[in-house]
Motif scaffolding. Structure first.
Motif, short mmCIF file in Angstrom:
data_model
loop_
_atom_site.label_atom_id
_atom_site.label_comp_id
_atom_site.label_asym_id
_atom_site.label_seq_id
_atom_site.Cartn_x
_atom_site.Cartn_y
_atom_site.Cartn_z
N GLN A 79 -4.17 12.14 -24.16
CA GLN A 79 -5.50 11.86 -24.58
C GLN A 79 -6.19 11.68 -23.18
O GLN A 79 -7.48 12.06 -22.86
CB GLN A 79 -5.81 11.00 -25.62
N SER B 30 -10.18 2.40 -32.23
CA SER B 30 -10.74 3.16 -32.91
C SER B 30 -11.35 4.36 -32.04
O SER B 30 -12.18 5.41 -32.59
CB SER B 30 -12.10 2.50 -33.71
N TYR B 31 -11.23 4.35 -30.75
CA TYR B 31 -11.77 5.23 -29.73
C TYR B 31 -10.44 6.20 -29.48
O TYR B 31 -10.57 7.37 -28.68
CB TYR B 31 -12.16 4.79 -28.60
N LEU B 32 -9.30 5.95 -29.97
CA LEU B 32 -8.16 6.84 -29.86
C LEU B 32 -7.69 7.78 -31.04
O LEU B 32 -7.78 7.12 -32.26
CB LEU B 32 -7.04 6.02 -29.31
N ASN B 33 -7.05 8.77 -30.80
CA ASN B 33 -6.49 9.51 -31.97
C ASN B 33 -5.28 8.93 -32.03
O ASN B 33 -4.23 8.98 -31.20
CB ASN B 33 -6.41 10.99 -31.53
N PRO B 34 -4.72 8.62 -33.31
CA PRO B 34 -3.66 7.80 -33.68
C PRO B 34 -2.20 8.57 -33.65
O PRO B 34 -1.28 8.18 -33.33
CB PRO B 34 -3.47 7.37 -35.04
N SER B 35 -2.60 10.09 -33.43
CA SER B 35 -1.60 11.00 -33.57
C SER B 35 -1.20 11.80 -32.42
O SER B 35 -0.47 12.44 -32.22
CB SER B 35 -1.55 11.95 -34.73
N ILE B 36 -1.73 11.28 -31.48
CA ILE B 36 -1.65 11.92 -29.80
C ILE B 36 -1.44 10.99 -28.85
O ILE B 36 -1.80 9.63 -28.76
CB ILE B 36 -3.17 12.56 -29.23
N TYR C 243 2.25 6.34 -28.55
CA TYR C 243 1.28 6.30 -29.26
C TYR C 243 0.32 5.22 -29.58
O TYR C 243 1.02 4.06 -29.26
CB TYR C 243 1.56 6.88 -30.94
#
Lengths: 299, 290
Positions: free
Chosen positions: A137, A126-132, A176
């Motif tokens: 990141q 939940s602390y990571l952007n799923p699309s990068i 990802y």
């Protein structure tokens, strides 16, 4: 006495965060000093955390044990300056590397977080952007926090992934979040948390959702970072045994109260509070401890 | 390569009572092209015996539970429950077996085992009414079982949403017990509970032994169930790699994975092997899988 032992680690020479500046030097202030911290819910005008105190020096580890509602997470959030809305510190103090955080501006807090005090939590995804990709990141964190140029930041991101013992760091950097397991994601988050070589890392239930063997990998990694860099750790868990693995000192919290506090060994061998005794007896009656022979439990 | 126990002798050759659950060579696949999720799993559980089945993510432990309950078909092997061979059972036959109350189950999240729109009393009496027990007797038994899981009869009129997590899980256990099943499969029954509630649920499970109920206690965490399990079996990547008396599995694990599990489990006395030891075991397992 708190100086990290630079024991060589098996075959892995790529080492990331350069060793922290002389941890444990006699005059250095504690990495984290919490004094009679009180936290209230202003909306209900109710005190929720009733006085927590501990001192954390470089290379040492404090554990906080408690169930949900015990106030352990609020205590961590206060130390990170990220209390939820209408919660506030209403008593006591928090000092991070000698700086009293009371009245810090948002700007100073932002500067402090990551570079001096940092944290990892339960649900890394939940602390990571799923699309990068995770490497990009991580590179962004490095770019902002260390002021590196883009290219250098990317290279440093891969180094950080190596330092948290991810195999094939270059490959992982291009992946990802959904392509990585929970344990790998937590390593990525730890890499981000230690990128700017903070003095203090708070791990709040950081291994709770993981398989036991993966939990051990993460705990081993934290111990390893502590030894290599003099990082001071706050390990928060509902499981007394997790805390017993790593911590020099333990606080047992219940309903906002510290019901027991002391050196880990003392708390485990001579618990004074009934709640601590319940936590211990659970392990002794139902856990592995039931079968461990005295020789093995002696240490 | 696997450190599995030698196959158990045929049931007739034993003096022990016939197992309540006999699983032989169980294989489960999701899709014909995919590799099996479970391969050649054999184990049995006798009356009054508690088997701890340990497995982490991807081990196939939940698939095992589903296969034993007939919720996923076995590709090979057999499952015998209280003497009933289930090989080739149709859906209807499985449903009859589950409804007969011989085998029951409890999941980690009691909200999955309890109907949120039914009161505790309704949840507890329903399995009995299905069996044709009279309403009055069902109510009487529901009350008795609630008492057995140490819950007050006052809770009978509540909905699951009005109970605490620990109370809910105990109601789910009570519901699994009202039909006096021969076998109960519990998948992570205490993982979501706090210490006080975990202790209570484990105590209740211990009591069941005396009633002759066979239990399969499935968990990812060796340390959380091994103390109540007479025997412990370890699933790793779809295979049973170890099985034996719990004390032996903890003190003399044979398979590298079991050794890693034991040395990874946090205990109050510090890790049982040092970091270097765990590191070596991880390397060994990586080699094994390549």
């Amino acid at each position: 006495m708190t100086a990290p032992s630079h024991r060589s680690t098996t075959g892995n020479t790529a080492l990331a965060p350069a060793p922290a500046p002389a941890p444990g030097s006699a005059t250095a202030p504690p990495a984290l000093l919490v004094r009679d911290l009180r936290i209230s819910d202003l909306a209900q005008d109710r005190e929720i955390v009733h006085g927590v105190s501990f001192t954390l020096t470089p290379g040492r580890t404090v554990g906080i044990v408690g169930e949900s509602g015990s106030g352990k997470t609020l205590t961590c959030r206060a130390a990170l300056g990220i209390l939820p809305d209408h919660f506030a510190v209403t008593g006591g103090s928090v000092e991070i590397a000698g700086t009293d955080v009371a009245g810090l501006t948002t700007r100073r807090w932002t500067a402090l977080r990551g570079s001096t005090i940092s944290a990892v939590f339960q649900d890394p995804a939940s602390y990571l952007n799923p699309s990068i990709p995770v490497g990009a990141q991580l590179a962004e964190v490095v770019r902002v926090k260390l002021g590196l140029r883009r290219r250098a930041a990317r290279a440093q991101a891969v180094e950080l992934l190596r330092a948290v013992r991810l195999r094939d760091a270059e490959v992982v950097a291009r992946q990802y979040p959904h392509e990585l397991s929970g344990g790998m994601l937590q390593r990525v988050l730890i890499a981000a948390a230690v990128a700017a070589e903070p003095r203090v890392l708070i791990a709040d239930e950081a291994t709770t959702a993981l398989d036991v063997t993966v939990q051990a990998e993460i705990l081993d990694l934290l111990a390893d970072l502590r030894e290599r860099t003099g990082l001071a750790l706050v390990v928060v868990s509902h499981d007394l045994a997790v805390v017993a693995q790593l911590c020099d000192e333990v606080l047992v919290m219940r309903q906002g109260e510290v019901v027991e506090q002391g050196p880990t060994r003392t708390v485990l061998h001579a618990p004074r509070h009934a709640y601590t005794r319940l936590l211990i007896s659970e392990h002794e009656s139902y856990g592995l401890e039931k079968f461990l022979t005295p020789k093995e439990t002696a240490r | 390569m696997s450190a599995e126990q030698p196959p158990a002798p045929p049931a007739e050759a034993r003096t022990a009572p016939r197992p309540v659950l006999e699983v032989t060579g169980l294989e489960v696949r999701y899709g014909r092209r995919r590799p099996p999720v479970l391969r050649g799993v054999s184990l049995d559980v006798g009356p009054g015996e508690t088997l701890g089945l340990i497995g982490e993510t991807g081990s196939g432990k939940s698939t095992f539970a589903r296969a034993v309950l007939g919720l996923v078909p076995a590709a090979a092997g057999s499952v015998v429950i209280d003497g009933e061979e289930t090989r080739g059972h149709s859906r209807r036959q499985w449903r009859r077996l589950r409804r007969s109350g011989v085998v029951q189950y409890v999941f980690q999240d009691p909200l999955r085992s309890l109907d949120p729109d039914r009161t505790v009393a309704e949840s507890l009496t329903e399995p009995l009414l299905v069996q044709g027990v009279t309403a009055a007797e069902a109510a009487e038994r529901a009350r008795a079982f609630l008492d057995q899981v140490r819950l007050s009869a006052e809770l009978l009129d509540r909905l699951p949403g009005e109970l605490s997590g620990g109370q809910r899980q105990r109601v789910a256990v009570a519901r699994a017990l009202v039909t006096e099943p021969r076998l109960v499969i519990l998948d992570e029954p205490v993982s979501a509970l706090d210490s006080a509630n975990r202790v209570q649920v484990l105590e209740i499970l211990k009591d069941l032994r005396a009633r002759g109920t066979a239990l399969v206690l499935i968990s990812h965490d060796l340390g959380s169930v091994v103390g109540v399990a007479d025997r412990t079996a370890v699933l790793y990547q779809g295979e049973l790699v170890e099985s034996g008396p719990s004390a032996d599995v903890v003190n003399r694990p044979r398979h590298a994975y079991t050794r890693l599990l034991v040395s990874s489990a946090p205990t109050l006395h510090g890790a049982r092997t040092d970091r270097a030891g765990r590191e070596a075991l991880r390397a060994q397992l990586t080699d094994l899988s390549h």
